[in-house]
Design a protein around this motif. Structure first.
Motif, PDB file in Angstrom:
ATOM      1  N   CYS A  38       0.999  -1.287   0.070  1.00 14.97           N
ATOM      2  CA  CYS A  38      -0.084  -0.025   0.020  1.00 14.97           C
ATOM      3  C   CYS A  38       0.774   1.337   0.063  1.00 14.97           C
ATOM      4  N   ALA A  39       2.034   1.358   0.772  1.00 16.78           N
ATOM      5  CA  ALA A  39       2.789   2.448   0.742  1.00 16.78           C
ATOM      6  C   ALA A  39       3.271   2.825  -0.685  1.00 16.78           C
ATOM      7  N   ASN A  44       3.500   5.946  -5.653  1.00 16.91           N
ATOM      8  CA  ASN A  44       3.261   6.018  -7.063  1.00 16.91           C
ATOM      9  C   ASN A  44       2.116   6.398  -7.727  1.00 16.91           C
ATOM     10  N   TYR A  45       0.917   6.245  -7.121  1.00 18.19           N
ATOM     11  CA  TYR A  45      -0.378   6.476  -7.711  1.00 18.19           C
ATOM     12  C   TYR A  45      -1.333   7.556  -6.933  1.00 18.19           C
ATOM     13  N   GLY A  46      -0.671   8.126  -5.966  1.00 14.56           N
ATOM     14  CA  GLY A  46      -1.730   9.214  -5.282  1.00 14.56           C
ATOM     15  C   GLY A  46      -2.769   8.761  -4.545  1.00 14.56           C
ATOM     16  N   PHE A  47      -2.670   7.352  -4.428  1.00 12.28           N
ATOM     17  CA  PHE A  47      -3.653   6.843  -3.317  1.00 12.28           C
ATOM     18  C   PHE A  47      -3.800   7.540  -2.019  1.00 12.28           C
ATOM     19  N   THR A  48      -4.715   7.637  -1.094  1.00 15.65           N
ATOM     20  CA  THR A  48      -4.828   7.746   0.362  1.00 15.65           C
ATOM     21  C   THR A  48      -4.853   6.173   0.762  1.00 15.65           C
ATOM     22  N   HIS A  49      -3.854   5.954   1.827  1.00 10.20           N
ATOM     23  CA  HIS A  49      -4.030   4.480   2.443  1.00 10.20           C
ATOM     24  C   HIS A  49      -4.800   4.927   3.669  1.00 10.20           C
ATOM     25  N   LEU A  50      -5.673   3.980   3.667  1.00  6.82           N
ATOM     26  CA  LEU A  50      -6.459   3.940   5.154  1.00  6.82           C
ATOM     27  C   LEU A  50      -6.494   2.432   5.689  1.00  6.82           C
ATOM     28  N   SER A  51      -6.005   2.250   6.879  1.00  8.43           N
ATOM     29  CA  SER A  51      -5.813   0.909   7.477  1.00  8.43           C
ATOM     30  C   SER A  51      -6.911   0.803   8.466  1.00  8.43           C
ATOM     31  N   ALA A  52      -7.843  -0.080   8.150  1.00  7.91           N
ATOM     32  CA  ALA A  52      -8.800  -0.132   9.276  1.00  7.91           C
ATOM     33  C   ALA A  52      -8.259  -0.360  10.752  1.00  7.91           C
ATOM     34  N   GLY A  53      -7.172  -1.161  10.793  1.00  3.49           N
ATOM     35  CA  GLY A  53      -6.471  -1.551  11.756  1.00  3.49           C
ATOM     36  C   GLY A  53      -5.881  -0.408  12.369  1.00  3.49           C
ATOM     37  N   ASP A  54      -5.322   0.378  11.612  1.00  2.48           N
ATOM     38  CA  ASP A  54      -4.546   1.713  12.269  1.00  2.48           C
ATOM     39  C   ASP A  54      -5.586   2.647  12.992  1.00  2.48           C
ATOM     40  N   LEU A  55      -6.852   2.953  12.080  1.00  3.02           N
ATOM     41  CA  LEU A  55      -7.812   3.504  12.543  1.00  3.02           C
ATOM     42  C   LEU A  55      -8.269   3.102  14.079  1.00  3.02           C
ATOM     43  N   LEU A  56      -8.454   1.802  14.013  1.00  2.00           N
ATOM     44  CA  LEU A  56      -9.087   1.298  15.346  1.00  2.00           C
ATOM     45  C   LEU A  56      -8.021   1.305  16.530  1.00  2.00           C
ATOM     46  N   ARG A  57      -6.654   1.048  16.034  1.00  2.00           N
ATOM     47  CA  ARG A  57      -5.560   1.298  17.199  1.00  2.00           C
ATOM     48  C   ARG A  57      -5.712   2.639  17.698  1.00  2.00           C
TER      49      ARG A  57
END
Length: 208
Positions: A38-39, A44-57
Motif C-alpha cells: 500500500c505504501a 506511485n499512484y497518489g492514493f490515500t491509504h487507510l488501514s482499518a486496523g490503524d484507525l481502530l488502534r
C-alpha cells in the motif's frame, strides 16, 4: 458522551454527489504484506491509504470507552462491529480531501461489506487480494517485532482462523463480480509490486 456506535446514528456524513470516489479494498491474511505494498501504491499512484486496523488502534490510544471495547475485541481475535469501523473510515476519507483510497484490512466480513456499501453508497473498483501461505505469514509476523498486542503466536493463529472464516467469503463475493485481483504475496516485495503495477496501470501515475 456517546460512543462511536451511538454517534453514527446522528452523523449524516456523505461525499459530494459530483465527486467520483475510487475505492480499492486491500485484503490478505495478517502478515501478507498489505501495508508494504500500500505504501508503494500511495507513492506511485497518489492514493490515500487507510488501514482499518490503524484507525481502530488510534481509537484505542485515545482512551475512549469505545477504544477499550475495541481493545478487548482485538485481544480476543474478534471482529469489531461494522458501524464502528465504517464511521472511522468515512471520517478519515472526508478529512483527506482525496478521491482515491486504498482501504486496507477491510471489509473483514460480509456484514462489513454490506454495511460499507449501504452507508457510503460506494462500490469498490476492485479487491486487491494478497494470497500468502499461512506458514509464511506466521514467520513474518513473529519476526517483525513491532510490539503490537496482537503479535503473539496464539493471537496470530486466532487472526488466521478469523480471516479464513470471515474474510475469504468477501473475496468470493467480489470474485463472482469479476472484481478480485489476486497477487501471489509469497514472492519478494519488488516481485509483488511488479504485479501490483500492472493492476494499477489504469490509474494515472503520480506526477514527479
Amino acid at each position: 458522551m456517546g460512543t462511536v456506535v451511538d454517534s453514527i446514528k446522528d452523523a449524516h456524513v456523505s461525499f459530494p454527489g459530483d465527486k467520483k470516489i475510487a475505492v480499492v479494498f486491500v485484503l490478505g491474511g495478517p502478515g501478507s504484506g498489505k501495508g508494504t505494498q500500500c505504501a508503494k501504491i500511495v507513492e506511485n499512484y497518489g492514493f490515500t491509504h487507510l488501514s482499518a486496523g490503524d484507525l481502530l488502534r488510534a481509537e484505542i490510544k485515545s482512551g475512549s470507552e469505545n477504544g477499550t471495547m475495541i481493545s478487548n475485541m482485538i485481544k480476543e481475535g474478534k471482529i469489531v462491529p461494522a458501524e464502528v469501523t465504517i464511521n472511522l473510515l468515512q471520517k478519515a476519507m472526508l478529512e483527506s480531501g482525496n478521491d482515491k483510497f486504498l482501504i486496507d484490512g477491510f471489509p473483514r466480513n460480509e456484514e462489513n461489506r454490506a454495511a460499507f456499501e449501504n452507508v457510503t453508497k460506494i462500490e469498490p473498483e476492485f479487491i486487491l487480494f494478497f494470497d500468502c501461505p499461512e506458514e509464511e505469514m506466521e514467520c513474518r509476523l513473529l519476526s517483525r517485532n513491532q510490539g503490537r498486542v496482537d503479535d503473539n503466536i496464539e493471537t496470530i493463529r486466532k487472526r488466521f482462523k478469523v480471516f479464513v472464516e470471515s474474510s475469504l467469503p468477501v473475496v468470493g463475493y467480489y470474485d463472482l463480480k469479476g472484481k478480485v485481483r489476486k497477487v501471489d504475496a509469497a514472492k519478494t516485495v519488488n516481485e509483488v509490486f511488479d504485479v501490483v503495477k500492472d493492476i494499477f496501470s489504469p490509474f494515472h501515475k503520480k506526477a514527479e
